[in-house]
Design a protein around this motif. Structure first.
Motif, PDB file in Angstrom:
ATOM      1  N   TRP A   1       0.829  -1.217   0.000  1.00  0.00           N
ATOM      2  CA  TRP A   1       0.000   0.000   0.000  1.00  0.00           C
ATOM      3  C   TRP A   1       0.852   1.251   0.000  1.00  0.00           C
ATOM      4  O   TRP A   1       0.320   2.359  -0.025  1.00  0.00           O
ATOM      5  CB  TRP A   1      -0.960  -0.032   1.201  1.00  0.00           C
ATOM      6  CG  TRP A   1      -1.826  -1.240   1.135  1.00  0.00           C
ATOM      7  CD1 TRP A   1      -1.574  -2.468   1.670  1.00  0.00           C
ATOM      8  CD2 TRP A   1      -3.036  -1.387   0.382  1.00  0.00           C
ATOM      9  NE1 TRP A   1      -2.552  -3.357   1.312  1.00  0.00           N
ATOM     10  CE2 TRP A   1      -3.477  -2.716   0.530  1.00  0.00           C
ATOM     11  CE3 TRP A   1      -3.799  -0.504  -0.395  1.00  0.00           C
ATOM     12  CZ2 TRP A   1      -4.629  -3.197  -0.081  1.00  0.00           C
ATOM     13  CZ3 TRP A   1      -4.955  -0.982  -0.985  1.00  0.00           C
ATOM     14  CH2 TRP A   1      -5.362  -2.311  -0.834  1.00  0.00           C
TER      15      TRP A   1
ATOM     16  N   GLN B   1       2.999   3.557  -2.038  1.00  0.00           N
ATOM     17  CA  GLN B   1       3.218   3.812  -3.462  1.00  0.00           C
ATOM     18  C   GLN B   1       4.255   4.918  -3.651  1.00  0.00           C
ATOM     19  O   GLN B   1       4.204   5.933  -2.968  1.00  0.00           O
ATOM     20  CB  GLN B   1       1.902   4.258  -4.121  1.00  0.00           C
ATOM     21  CG  GLN B   1       0.799   3.218  -4.007  1.00  0.00           C
ATOM     22  CD  GLN B   1       0.992   2.065  -4.977  1.00  0.00           C
ATOM     23  OE1 GLN B   1       1.019   2.260  -6.187  1.00  0.00           O
ATOM     24  NE2 GLN B   1       1.142   0.848  -4.459  1.00  0.00           N
TER      25      GLN B   1
ATOM     26  N   ARG C   1      -2.164  -5.389  -6.050  1.00  0.00           N
ATOM     27  CA  ARG C   1      -1.183  -4.429  -5.538  1.00  0.00           C
ATOM     28  C   ARG C   1       0.084  -5.198  -5.188  1.00  0.00           C
ATOM     29  O   ARG C   1       0.083  -6.018  -4.261  1.00  0.00           O
ATOM     30  CB  ARG C   1      -1.701  -3.750  -4.277  1.00  0.00           C
ATOM     31  CG  ARG C   1      -2.547  -2.549  -4.586  1.00  0.00           C
ATOM     32  CD  ARG C   1      -2.888  -1.850  -3.313  1.00  0.00           C
ATOM     33  NE  ARG C   1      -3.684  -0.682  -3.609  1.00  0.00           N
ATOM     34  CZ  ARG C   1      -3.165   0.520  -3.860  1.00  0.00           C
ATOM     35  NH1 ARG C   1      -1.861   0.717  -3.806  1.00  0.00           N
ATOM     36  NH2 ARG C   1      -3.959   1.528  -4.128  1.00  0.00           N
TER      37      ARG C   1
ATOM     38  N   THR D   1      -2.761  -8.795  -2.851  1.00  0.00           N
ATOM     39  CA  THR D   1      -1.481  -8.089  -2.725  1.00  0.00           C
ATOM     40  C   THR D   1      -0.350  -9.111  -2.563  1.00  0.00           C
ATOM     41  O   THR D   1      -0.607 -10.267  -2.200  1.00  0.00           O
ATOM     42  CB  THR D   1      -1.445  -7.122  -1.511  1.00  0.00           C
ATOM     43  OG1 THR D   1      -1.266  -7.885  -0.317  1.00  0.00           O
ATOM     44  CG2 THR D   1      -2.706  -6.289  -1.403  1.00  0.00           C
TER      45      THR D   1
ATOM     46  N   ASP E   1       6.408  -2.415  -4.233  1.00  0.00           N
ATOM     47  CA  ASP E   1       7.505  -1.963  -5.072  1.00  0.00           C
ATOM     48  C   ASP E   1       8.711  -2.868  -4.782  1.00  0.00           C
ATOM     49  O   ASP E   1       8.933  -3.217  -3.614  1.00  0.00           O
ATOM     50  CB  ASP E   1       7.838  -0.512  -4.712  1.00  0.00           C
ATOM     51  CG  ASP E   1       8.889   0.068  -5.624  1.00  0.00           C
ATOM     52  OD1 ASP E   1       8.515   0.601  -6.672  1.00  0.00           O
ATOM     53  OD2 ASP E   1      10.096  -0.049  -5.290  1.00  0.00           O
TER      54      ASP E   1
ATOM     55  N   SER F   1      -1.554   4.485   0.467  1.00  0.00           N
ATOM     56  CA  SER F   1      -2.792   4.783  -0.257  1.00  0.00           C
ATOM     57  C   SER F   1      -3.972   4.059   0.387  1.00  0.00           C
ATOM     58  O   SER F   1      -3.791   3.216   1.258  1.00  0.00           O
ATOM     59  CB  SER F   1      -2.644   4.385  -1.720  1.00  0.00           C
ATOM     60  OG  SER F   1      -2.127   3.095  -1.782  1.00  0.00           O
TER      61      SER F   1
ATOM     62  N   ALA G   1       6.802   8.892  -1.235  1.00  0.00           N
ATOM     63  CA  ALA G   1       6.071   7.621  -1.092  1.00  0.00           C
ATOM     64  C   ALA G   1       4.977   7.787  -0.035  1.00  0.00           C
ATOM     65  O   ALA G   1       5.220   8.334   1.032  1.00  0.00           O
ATOM     66  CB  ALA G   1       7.034   6.527  -0.665  1.00  0.00           C
TER      67      ALA G   1
END
Ligand code: KG4
Ligand code: ZN
Length: 340
Positions: free
Chosen positions: A118, A120, A298, A271, A301, A129, A126
């Motif tokens: 979550w 982003q 999701r 996720t 990263d 979200s 960063a």
């Protein structure tokens, strides 16, 4: 502003979080130190954390251009993890909180992984979200688990590995193929030029009606495969095909079982996090399966898949906001802290 530390395994990390934003995140990886031994050596990890912790904290403060006086709370990973490694970051963080007279929070490492998808963007912008209920796959060198997050504060462990973790399987197969440690990224790279259908390997527990995983049998089947074919790895193309075929077996199990759980539980979102979530075939496989079933995906990263303090900081801040609950400054580490 919250200062967070993570030292549960072989990454020394410090980060600054503020109002859901990650302002700074610094990670000193020990992977080269442990490569010589083909795996993480706990005592060396603890000593290296001790060496790196203050430089990493100073670098994080410098990156965000803030001084210690601006730190309003301190957090660190409390467990699960390697006892010696956890101890260094946890006790140092408690000392910092004590000296600055700030609240302290001990964070569950896997809870932090669950929320890393979550976050982003990259520091200093960063941000966390908006959350939605989901089924989450955590796949790393030490763990493989599926978790149902019904809300931000309620999660339930659905299943986990009964033997080796997915990352451990990648690393052990890497060793059998004569690749440098850790094998996961090496197999990912080799598999790019290989044929995933060249060889057939078992998909353990794929069709069992539970959310558990098993990867030790797959590793053993690769061992027998190589035993029966002396000199196999000498041919670069065959090596690439083998890497792609083993990777395909691991990815199919992870993707299929994650999607099955998500559909059974009726969530709209999937996720994934943990070091293995860096794997390109896994990211691609999850993307294809989720879009085929109308699920939002999701993925953490890649910089937040492997262990980092940014995820610790973000989770700690949200816990502080939600419950205003802190951890005692004399609390001890919990190396075997269960998720539920
Ligand atoms: O989350 P992590 O940094 O550490 C643990 O807490 O275990 O995960 C490390 C694991 C290693 O097993 C490594 O081989 C695996 O993640 N890994 C990968 C990739 N990048 C890291 N596995 C497959 N493909 C990758 N690209
Ligand atoms: Zn981890």
């Amino acid at each position: 502003m919250l200062l967070a530390f993570e030292t549960s395994c072989d990454e020394t990390s410090a980060a600054l979080a503020h109002h859901g934003r990650v302002l700074a995140s610094v990670v000193a990886s020990q992977v080269r130190l442990h490569a010589e031994y083909g795996g993480v050596v706990p005592e060396l990890a603890a000593r290296e954390h001790l060496r790196n912790l203050l430089p990493v904290a100073r670098a994080a403060l410098g990156q965000a251009n803030v001084g210690p006086a601006q730190v309003e709370a301190v957090a660190a990973t409390r467990g699960p993890g390697l006892p010696g490694a956890l101890l260094v970051g946890f006790k140092a963080a408690q000392a910092v909180a004590f000296v600055l007279r700030r609240p302290f929070l001990g964070i569950h490492h896997h809870e932090a992984h669950l929320f890393s998808p979550w976050i982003q963007g990259q520091p200093p912008t960063a941000a966390f979200s908006e959350f939605e209920p989901n089924v989450s796959l955590i796949a790393s060198g030490g763990h493989t688990m599926l978790v149902h997050l019904e809300s931000e504060s309620h999660h339930r462990l659905l299943g986990s590995t009964v033997d080796d973790a997915a990352g451990e399987c990648f690393d052990k197969v890497g060793k059998l193929l004569g690749l440098p440690y850790p094998g996961g990224p090496e197999i990912d790279r080799l598999a790019q030029g290989g044929n995933a259908a060249a060889f057939s390997f078992p998909r353990p527990m794929l069709n069992e009606a539970n959310d558990d995983f098993s990867f030790s049998g797959l590793k053993t089947s690769v061992r027998y495969f190589l035993r029966d074919r002396p000199g196999f790895c000498g041919d670069p193309q065959r090596l690439r095909d083998l890497a792609a075929s083993v990777q395909a077996a691991i990815v199919e199990v992870l993707v299929t079982k994650t999607l099955r759980a998500a559909r059974r539980l009726g969530v709209g979102c999937v996720t994934a996090s943990g070091g293995v979530a860096c794997n390109r075939a896994l990211r691609h496989g999850l993307a294809g399966a989720c879009s085929g079933h109308g699920l939002r995906l999701r993925l953490a990263d890649p910089s937040l898949c492997t262990d980092n303090a940014a995820m610790i900081g973000v989770v700690a801040e949200r816990q502080l906001m939600r419950r205003a609950e802190t951890t005692s400054p004399t609390a001890e580490i919990l190396p075997n802290w269960p998720l539920d």
